[in-house]
Design a protein around this motif. Structure first.
Motif, PDB file in Angstrom:
ATOM      1  N   TYR A  36       0.839  -1.203   0.000  1.00  0.00           N
ATOM      2  CA  TYR A  36       0.000   0.000   0.000  1.00  0.00           C
ATOM      3  C   TYR A  36       0.867   1.244   0.000  1.00  0.00           C
ATOM      4  O   TYR A  36       1.856   1.318   0.716  1.00  0.00           O
ATOM      5  CB  TYR A  36      -0.896   0.027   1.236  1.00  0.00           C
ATOM      6  N   TYR A  37       0.481   2.177  -0.830  1.00  0.00           N
ATOM      7  CA  TYR A  37       1.079   3.503  -0.823  1.00  0.00           C
ATOM      8  C   TYR A  37       0.035   4.468  -1.353  1.00  0.00           C
ATOM      9  O   TYR A  37      -0.559   4.241  -2.406  1.00  0.00           O
ATOM     10  CB  TYR A  37       2.337   3.581  -1.686  1.00  0.00           C
ATOM     11  N   GLU A  38      -0.223   5.525  -0.606  1.00  0.00           N
ATOM     12  CA  GLU A  38      -1.196   6.515  -1.053  1.00  0.00           C
ATOM     13  C   GLU A  38      -0.547   7.864  -1.289  1.00  0.00           C
ATOM     14  O   GLU A  38      -0.761   8.497  -2.309  1.00  0.00           O
ATOM     15  CB  GLU A  38      -2.310   6.674  -0.027  1.00  0.00           C
ATOM     16  N   ASP A  39       0.248   8.287  -0.318  1.00  0.00           N
ATOM     17  CA  ASP A  39       0.756   9.652  -0.357  1.00  0.00           C
ATOM     18  C   ASP A  39       1.926   9.737   0.616  1.00  0.00           C
ATOM     19  O   ASP A  39       1.821   9.268   1.751  1.00  0.00           O
ATOM     20  CB  ASP A  39      -0.368  10.599   0.072  1.00  0.00           C
ATOM     21  N   ALA A  40       3.004  10.343   0.202  1.00  0.00           N
ATOM     22  CA  ALA A  40       4.182  10.460   1.066  1.00  0.00           C
ATOM     23  C   ALA A  40       3.911  11.304   2.305  1.00  0.00           C
ATOM     24  O   ALA A  40       4.632  11.204   3.292  1.00  0.00           O
ATOM     25  CB  ALA A  40       5.357  11.047   0.286  1.00  0.00           C
ATOM     26  N   THR A  41       2.860  12.119   2.258  1.00  0.00           N
ATOM     27  CA  THR A  41       2.545  12.943   3.435  1.00  0.00           C
ATOM     28  C   THR A  41       1.723  12.186   4.465  1.00  0.00           C
ATOM     29  O   THR A  41       1.512  12.670   5.569  1.00  0.00           O
ATOM     30  CB  THR A  41       1.787  14.219   3.031  1.00  0.00           C
ATOM     31  N   LEU A  42       1.246  10.986   4.136  1.00  0.00           N
ATOM     32  CA  LEU A  42       0.496  10.162   5.081  1.00  0.00           C
ATOM     33  C   LEU A  42       1.500   9.417   5.957  1.00  0.00           C
ATOM     34  O   LEU A  42       2.039   8.386   5.582  1.00  0.00           O
ATOM     35  CB  LEU A  42      -0.401   9.177   4.333  1.00  0.00           C
ATOM     36  N   GLU A  43       1.785   9.977   7.126  1.00  0.00           N
ATOM     37  CA  GLU A  43       2.840   9.448   7.992  1.00  0.00           C
ATOM     38  C   GLU A  43       2.299   8.341   8.895  1.00  0.00           C
ATOM     39  O   GLU A  43       1.537   8.585   9.821  1.00  0.00           O
ATOM     40  CB  GLU A  43       3.434  10.572   8.829  1.00  0.00           C
ATOM     41  N   MET A  44       2.731   7.118   8.610  1.00  0.00           N
ATOM     42  CA  MET A  44       2.298   5.951   9.371  1.00  0.00           C
ATOM     43  C   MET A  44       2.967   5.953  10.744  1.00  0.00           C
ATOM     44  O   MET A  44       4.155   6.216  10.860  1.00  0.00           O
ATOM     45  CB  MET A  44       2.653   4.666   8.636  1.00  0.00           C
ATOM     46  N   ALA A  45       2.188   5.621  11.786  1.00  0.00           N
ATOM     47  CA  ALA A  45       2.730   5.616  13.138  1.00  0.00           C
ATOM     48  C   ALA A  45       2.744   4.221  13.756  1.00  0.00           C
ATOM     49  O   ALA A  45       3.645   3.885  14.512  1.00  0.00           O
ATOM     50  CB  ALA A  45       1.917   6.558  14.028  1.00  0.00           C
ATOM     51  N   SER A  46       1.730   3.404  13.447  1.00  0.00           N
ATOM     52  CA  SER A  46       1.591   2.123  14.121  1.00  0.00           C
ATOM     53  C   SER A  46       0.746   1.187  13.267  1.00  0.00           C
ATOM     54  O   SER A  46      -0.106   1.633  12.499  1.00  0.00           O
ATOM     55  CB  SER A  46       0.918   2.349  15.483  1.00  0.00           C
ATOM     56  N   ILE A  47       0.988  -0.126  13.412  1.00  0.00           N
ATOM     57  CA  ILE A  47       0.220  -1.124  12.668  1.00  0.00           C
ATOM     58  C   ILE A  47      -0.022  -2.334  13.568  1.00  0.00           C
ATOM     59  O   ILE A  47       0.803  -2.660  14.425  1.00  0.00           O
ATOM     60  CB  ILE A  47       0.958  -1.539  11.373  1.00  0.00           C
ATOM     61  N   ASP A  48      -1.172  -2.971  13.393  1.00  0.00           N
ATOM     62  CA  ASP A  48      -1.469  -4.215  14.110  1.00  0.00           C
ATOM     63  C   ASP A  48      -2.382  -5.060  13.231  1.00  0.00           C
ATOM     64  O   ASP A  48      -3.005  -4.554  12.296  1.00  0.00           O
ATOM     65  CB  ASP A  48      -2.124  -3.939  15.462  1.00  0.00           C
ATOM     66  N   THR A  49      -2.455  -6.343  13.548  1.00  0.00           N
ATOM     67  CA  THR A  49      -3.239  -7.270  12.750  1.00  0.00           C
ATOM     68  C   THR A  49      -3.917  -8.302  13.631  1.00  0.00           C
ATOM     69  O   THR A  49      -3.438  -8.598  14.726  1.00  0.00           O
ATOM     70  CB  THR A  49      -2.338  -7.965  11.703  1.00  0.00           C
ATOM     71  N   SER A  50      -5.031  -8.836  13.161  1.00  0.00           N
ATOM     72  CA  SER A  50      -5.672  -9.953  13.853  1.00  0.00           C
ATOM     73  C   SER A  50      -4.727 -11.145  13.787  1.00  0.00           C
ATOM     74  O   SER A  50      -3.790 -11.175  12.989  1.00  0.00           O
ATOM     75  CB  SER A  50      -7.018 -10.278  13.203  1.00  0.00           C
ATOM     76  N   SER A  51      -4.972 -12.144  14.626  1.00  0.00           N
ATOM     77  CA  SER A  51      -4.031 -13.268  14.693  1.00  0.00           C
ATOM     78  C   SER A  51      -3.953 -14.043  13.380  1.00  0.00           C
ATOM     79  O   SER A  51      -2.915 -14.628  13.072  1.00  0.00           O
ATOM     80  CB  SER A  51      -4.388 -14.206  15.846  1.00  0.00           C
ATOM     81  N   ASP A  52      -5.010 -14.039  12.569  1.00  0.00           N
ATOM     82  CA  ASP A  52      -4.963 -14.730  11.290  1.00  0.00           C
ATOM     83  C   ASP A  52      -4.506 -13.824  10.144  1.00  0.00           C
ATOM     84  O   ASP A  52      -4.369 -14.272   9.010  1.00  0.00           O
ATOM     85  CB  ASP A  52      -6.326 -15.344  10.947  1.00  0.00           C
ATOM     86  N   GLY A  53      -4.261 -12.540  10.443  1.00  0.00           N
ATOM     87  CA  GLY A  53      -3.764 -11.608   9.447  1.00  0.00           C
ATOM     88  C   GLY A  53      -4.808 -11.070   8.487  1.00  0.00           C
ATOM     89  O   GLY A  53      -4.479 -10.307   7.581  1.00  0.00           O
ATOM     90  N   VAL A  54      -6.058 -11.425   8.670  1.00  0.00           N
ATOM     91  CA  VAL A  54      -7.118 -10.960   7.774  1.00  0.00           C
ATOM     92  C   VAL A  54      -7.396  -9.474   7.980  1.00  0.00           C
ATOM     93  O   VAL A  54      -7.542  -8.714   7.036  1.00  0.00           O
ATOM     94  CB  VAL A  54      -8.409 -11.790   7.959  1.00  0.00           C
ATOM     95  N   TYR A  55      -7.461  -9.046   9.246  1.00  0.00           N
ATOM     96  CA  TYR A  55      -7.735  -7.637   9.564  1.00  0.00           C
ATOM     97  C   TYR A  55      -6.428  -6.940   9.892  1.00  0.00           C
ATOM     98  O   TYR A  55      -5.662  -7.398  10.737  1.00  0.00           O
ATOM     99  CB  TYR A  55      -8.706  -7.535  10.743  1.00  0.00           C
ATOM    100  N   VAL A  56      -6.178  -5.813   9.202  1.00  0.00           N
ATOM    101  CA  VAL A  56      -4.959  -5.040   9.409  1.00  0.00           C
ATOM    102  C   VAL A  56      -5.382  -3.605   9.701  1.00  0.00           C
ATOM    103  O   VAL A  56      -6.227  -3.046   8.999  1.00  0.00           O
ATOM    104  CB  VAL A  56      -4.042  -5.071   8.163  1.00  0.00           C
ATOM    105  N   TYR A  57      -4.786  -3.011  10.746  1.00  0.00           N
ATOM    106  CA  TYR A  57      -5.128  -1.650  11.154  1.00  0.00           C
ATOM    107  C   TYR A  57      -3.880  -0.787  11.188  1.00  0.00           C
ATOM    108  O   TYR A  57      -2.836  -1.216  11.681  1.00  0.00           O
ATOM    109  CB  TYR A  57      -5.786  -1.671  12.541  1.00  0.00           C
ATOM    110  N   VAL A  58      -4.006   0.451  10.688  1.00  0.00           N
ATOM    111  CA  VAL A  58      -2.887   1.374  10.643  1.00  0.00           C
ATOM    112  C   VAL A  58      -3.323   2.713  11.217  1.00  0.00           C
ATOM    113  O   VAL A  58      -4.374   3.239  10.851  1.00  0.00           O
ATOM    114  CB  VAL A  58      -2.376   1.584   9.196  1.00  0.00           C
ATOM    115  N   ALA A  59      -2.504   3.256  12.121  1.00  0.00           N
ATOM    116  CA  ALA A  59      -2.713   4.593  12.671  1.00  0.00           C
ATOM    117  C   ALA A  59      -1.677   5.521  12.063  1.00  0.00           C
ATOM    118  O   ALA A  59      -0.521   5.146  11.893  1.00  0.00           O
ATOM    119  CB  ALA A  59      -2.562   4.567  14.188  1.00  0.00           C
ATOM    120  N   THR A  60      -2.108   6.733  11.726  1.00  0.00           N
ATOM    121  CA  THR A  60      -1.188   7.722  11.167  1.00  0.00           C
ATOM    122  C   THR A  60      -1.210   8.983  12.028  1.00  0.00           C
ATOM    123  O   THR A  60      -2.163   9.208  12.768  1.00  0.00           O
ATOM    124  CB  THR A  60      -1.571   8.130   9.727  1.00  0.00           C
TER     125      THR A  60
END
Length: 170
Positions: free
Chosen positions: A23-47
Protein backbone atom coordinates in the motif's frame (compact mmCIF):
# COMPACT_ATOMS: atom_id res chain seq x y z
CA UNK A 1 3.44 -6.06 8.44
CA UNK A 2 5.51 -2.89 8.69
CA UNK A 3 4.88 0.80 8.06
CA UNK A 4 7.15 3.69 7.13
CA UNK A 5 6.85 7.32 8.13
CA UNK A 6 6.31 8.31 4.50
CA UNK A 7 3.14 6.37 3.64
CA UNK A 8 4.25 2.85 2.76
CA UNK A 9 2.84 -0.42 4.14
CA UNK A 10 4.83 -3.61 3.65
CA UNK A 11 3.92 -7.25 4.26
CA UNK A 12 6.04 -10.34 4.68
CA UNK A 13 4.53 -13.70 3.79
CA UNK A 14 7.66 -15.68 4.69
CA UNK A 15 8.32 -14.89 8.36
CA UNK A 16 10.19 -11.66 7.64
CA UNK A 17 12.72 -12.99 5.15
CA UNK A 18 11.46 -10.59 2.46
CA UNK A 19 9.01 -7.69 2.32
CA UNK A 20 6.56 -6.58 -0.38
CA UNK A 21 4.98 -3.16 -0.77
CA UNK A 22 1.21 -3.60 -0.40
CA UNK A 23 0.00 0.00 0.00
CA UNK A 24 1.08 3.50 -0.82
CA UNK A 25 -1.20 6.52 -1.05
CA UNK A 26 0.76 9.65 -0.36
CA UNK A 27 4.18 10.46 1.07
CA UNK A 28 2.54 12.94 3.43
CA UNK A 29 0.50 10.16 5.08
CA UNK A 30 2.84 9.45 7.99
CA UNK A 31 2.30 5.95 9.37
CA UNK A 32 2.73 5.62 13.14
CA UNK A 33 1.59 2.12 14.12
CA UNK A 34 0.22 -1.12 12.67
CA UNK A 35 -1.47 -4.22 14.11
CA UNK A 36 -3.24 -7.27 12.75
CA UNK A 37 -5.67 -9.95 13.85
CA UNK A 38 -4.03 -13.27 14.69
CA UNK A 39 -4.96 -14.73 11.29
CA UNK A 40 -3.76 -11.61 9.45
CA UNK A 41 -7.12 -10.96 7.77
CA UNK A 42 -7.73 -7.64 9.56
CA UNK A 43 -4.96 -5.04 9.41
CA UNK A 44 -5.13 -1.65 11.15
CA UNK A 45 -2.89 1.37 10.64
CA UNK A 46 -2.71 4.59 12.67
CA UNK A 47 -1.19 7.72 11.17
CA UNK A 48 -0.18 11.05 12.64
CA UNK A 49 -2.27 12.72 9.91
CA UNK A 50 -5.71 12.12 11.52
CA UNK A 51 -6.25 8.98 9.40
CA UNK A 52 -7.00 5.41 10.49
CA UNK A 53 -6.77 2.74 7.80
CA UNK A 54 -8.19 -0.77 7.89
CA UNK A 55 -8.01 -3.81 5.66
CA UNK A 56 -10.43 -6.73 5.78
CA UNK A 57 -8.60 -8.81 3.18
CA UNK A 58 -5.09 -9.34 4.58
CA UNK A 59 -3.79 -6.05 3.21
CA UNK A 60 -4.92 -6.45 -0.39
CA UNK A 61 -6.87 -3.19 -0.06
CA UNK A 62 -7.24 -0.50 2.62
CA UNK A 63 -10.09 1.85 3.49
CA UNK A 64 -10.53 4.75 5.89
CA UNK A 65 -12.21 4.24 9.27
CA UNK A 66 -14.81 6.68 10.61
CA UNK A 67 -13.89 8.44 13.85
CA UNK A 68 -16.43 10.07 16.15
CA UNK A 69 -16.46 13.87 15.85
CA UNK A 70 -14.35 13.71 12.67
CA UNK A 71 -11.16 14.72 14.47
CA UNK A 72 -8.86 16.85 12.38
CA UNK A 73 -5.21 17.26 13.22
CA UNK A 74 -5.22 14.14 15.38
CA UNK A 75 -1.86 12.46 15.79
CA UNK A 76 -2.68 8.78 16.27
CA UNK A 77 0.33 7.29 18.00
CA UNK A 78 -0.65 3.65 18.45
CA UNK A 79 -3.25 1.05 17.43
CA UNK A 80 -3.93 -2.45 18.72
CA UNK A 81 -6.60 -5.14 18.25
CA UNK A 82 -7.68 -8.40 19.83
CA UNK A 83 -6.97 -11.74 18.13
CA UNK A 84 -10.14 -11.70 16.01
CA UNK A 85 -9.69 -8.05 14.98
CA UNK A 86 -13.18 -7.13 16.17
CA UNK A 87 -12.07 -4.96 19.12
CA UNK A 88 -9.65 -2.21 18.08
CA UNK A 89 -8.18 0.53 20.27
CA UNK A 90 -6.24 3.62 19.22
CA UNK A 91 -4.80 6.60 21.07
CA UNK A 92 -4.14 10.18 20.06
CA UNK A 93 -0.92 11.69 21.35
CA UNK A 94 -1.76 15.37 21.12
CA UNK A 95 -4.48 15.39 23.79
CA UNK A 96 -7.17 13.74 21.69
CA UNK A 97 -7.87 10.72 23.86
CA UNK A 98 -8.47 6.99 23.68
CA UNK A 99 -10.78 5.53 21.02
CA UNK A 100 -12.48 2.14 20.72
CA UNK A 101 -14.07 0.18 17.87
CA UNK A 102 -16.14 -2.97 18.33
CA UNK A 103 -17.01 -3.41 14.64
CA UNK A 104 -13.67 -4.42 13.12
CA UNK A 105 -12.43 -0.84 12.88
CA UNK A 106 -15.31 0.55 10.82
CA UNK A 107 -16.18 3.21 13.40
CA UNK A 108 -14.42 4.53 16.50
CA UNK A 109 -15.88 6.26 19.57
CA UNK A 110 -14.09 8.09 22.36
CA UNK A 111 -13.63 6.28 25.67
CA UNK A 112 -14.77 9.13 27.87
CA UNK A 113 -13.82 7.51 31.19
CA UNK A 114 -10.09 7.77 30.51
CA UNK A 115 -9.61 10.10 27.53
CA UNK A 116 -9.16 13.38 29.36
CA UNK A 117 -6.49 12.12 31.76
CA UNK A 118 -3.30 12.10 29.72
CA UNK A 119 -1.30 12.54 26.56
CA UNK A 120 -1.59 9.01 25.15
CA UNK A 121 1.39 7.32 23.53
CA UNK A 122 0.66 3.59 23.38
CA UNK A 123 -2.08 0.97 23.52
CA UNK A 124 -2.13 -2.82 23.77
CA UNK A 125 -5.07 -5.24 23.68
CA UNK A 126 -4.99 -8.84 24.94
CA UNK A 127 -6.03 -11.70 22.63
CA UNK A 128 -9.57 -11.82 24.03
CA UNK A 129 -9.84 -8.04 24.27
CA UNK A 130 -10.77 -8.23 27.94
CA UNK A 131 -7.53 -6.56 29.04
CA UNK A 132 -6.38 -3.26 27.56
CA UNK A 133 -3.48 -1.04 28.61
CA UNK A 134 -2.77 2.53 27.53
CA UNK A 135 0.43 4.44 28.22
CA UNK A 136 0.83 8.15 28.65
CA UNK A 137 3.69 10.60 28.53
CA UNK A 138 2.32 12.44 31.56
CA UNK A 139 -0.13 10.19 33.50
CA UNK A 140 1.42 6.72 33.74
CA UNK A 141 -0.38 3.58 32.59
CA UNK A 142 -4.11 2.86 32.73
CA UNK A 143 -5.61 -0.64 32.57
CA UNK A 144 -9.08 -1.90 31.68
CA UNK A 145 -10.10 -5.35 32.87
CA UNK A 146 -13.49 -5.33 31.10
CA UNK A 147 -13.05 -4.64 27.38
CA UNK A 148 -12.50 -0.91 27.87
CA UNK A 149 -15.67 -0.19 29.87
CA UNK A 150 -13.87 1.09 32.97
CA UNK A 151 -10.25 2.09 33.62
CA UNK A 152 -7.89 2.04 36.58
CA UNK A 153 -4.58 3.86 36.88
CA UNK A 154 -1.90 1.23 37.47
CA UNK A 155 0.69 1.46 40.20
CA UNK A 156 3.40 2.13 37.63
CA UNK A 157 5.28 5.37 38.24
CA UNK A 158 4.06 8.34 36.24
CA UNK A 159 7.07 8.42 33.95
CA UNK A 160 6.87 9.53 30.35
CA UNK A 161 5.94 6.14 28.90
CA UNK A 162 6.24 5.78 25.11
CA UNK A 163 4.67 2.36 24.59
CA UNK A 164 2.98 -0.52 26.41
CA UNK A 165 2.53 -4.23 25.59
CA UNK A 166 0.33 -6.98 26.99
CA UNK A 167 0.74 -10.70 26.47
CA UNK A 168 -2.00 -12.65 24.73
CA UNK A 169 -3.64 -13.46 28.06
CA UNK A 170 -3.18 -9.99 29.51
Amino acid sequence: YAVTVNGYIYASRNYGASWTLIYYEDATLEMASIDTSSDGVYVYVATINAVLLRSTDSGTSFMYSTVENGLTGAEYSSISCNSTGQLVMTVIENGGGVYKSTDYGSTFSIVSTVSTVGTWTGVSVSASGQYIAVSSSNAGIFISYNYGSTWTQSEAPTYAFRSVALSGNG
